[in-house]
Motif scaffolding. Structure first.
Motif, short mmCIF file in Angstrom:
data_model
loop_
_atom_site.label_atom_id
_atom_site.label_comp_id
_atom_site.label_asym_id
_atom_site.label_seq_id
_atom_site.Cartn_x
_atom_site.Cartn_y
_atom_site.Cartn_z
N PHE A 43 0.80 -1.22 0.00
CA PHE A 43 0.00 0.00 0.00
C PHE A 43 0.84 1.27 0.00
N ALA A 44 1.87 1.32 0.77
CA ALA A 44 2.67 2.54 0.90
C ALA A 44 3.86 2.55 -0.04
N GLY A 45 4.27 1.39 -0.51
CA GLY A 45 5.44 1.31 -1.37
C GLY A 45 6.70 1.21 -0.56
N SER A 46 7.74 0.75 -1.16
CA SER A 46 9.02 0.62 -0.50
C SER A 46 10.07 1.35 -1.33
N THR A 47 10.77 2.25 -0.67
CA THR A 47 11.83 2.98 -1.38
C THR A 47 12.88 2.01 -1.90
N ALA A 48 13.27 1.06 -1.07
CA ALA A 48 14.30 0.10 -1.49
C ALA A 48 13.85 -0.69 -2.72
N SER A 49 12.63 -1.19 -2.73
CA SER A 49 12.19 -1.99 -3.88
C SER A 49 12.04 -1.12 -5.12
#
Length: 153
Positions: free
Chosen positions: A123-129
């Motif tokens: 839902f929020a997203g991942s900066t690393a991914s």
């Protein structure tokens, strides 16, 4: 000289990111660019007064960030003995980090992982991914360290 881009958010994970970035910089005779992204708050409103307050909040965040980056730069330069520069951007983290990586011709990006759940990342997203998928150079992801040690039974 090679460049290690180290985006930091001043959380506990940032200390681990700095350690890995310093080790990489020493191994590759590289400079470190410490980067902080100021994220403006997301507001949906019809009121212009709120937007003025948001601009003030962002300006305060940028000044605070610049002071913290300066402290980190001096600390790393003094303790690690590697060249350190700082950069700051305002906006979406993944896009801003990628822009900075291109601008500095980064050879590596060292980023921390906060260890959120898969549901959070969905839902929020991942900066690393996001960086792993879109970065113009290799991305080193530093895992979160557990805060409590569990006892083995």
């Amino acid at each position: 000289m090679k460049t290690i881009l180290a985006p930091i958010d001043f959380s506990r994970a940032s200390n681990s990111v700095l350690k890995v970035a310093i080790n990489l910089a020493r191994e590759h005779n590289a400079r470190i660019v410490l980067l902080h992204i100021v994220q403006p708050p997301v507001l949906i409103s019809e009121y212009g007064a709120i937007m003025t307050n948001v601009q003030d909040i962002v300006a305060i965040s940028e000044r605070t960030s610049a002071k913290e980056l300066d402290k980190r730069q001096k600390s790393v330069a003094r303790s690690a003995g590697v060249p350190v520069e700082v950069a700051q951007a305002t906006g979406a983290p993944v896009r801003s980090i990628i822009e900075q990586a291109k601008k500095t011709k980064a050879d590596y990006i060292v980023v921390g992982s906060h260890g959120h759940s898969a549901l959070y990342d969905l839902f929020a997203g991942s900066t690393a991914s996001g960086l792993i998928r879109r970065a113009p150079c290799p991305v080193v992801v530093v895992p979160p360290h557990p805060t409590k040690k569990t006892k083995k039974r």
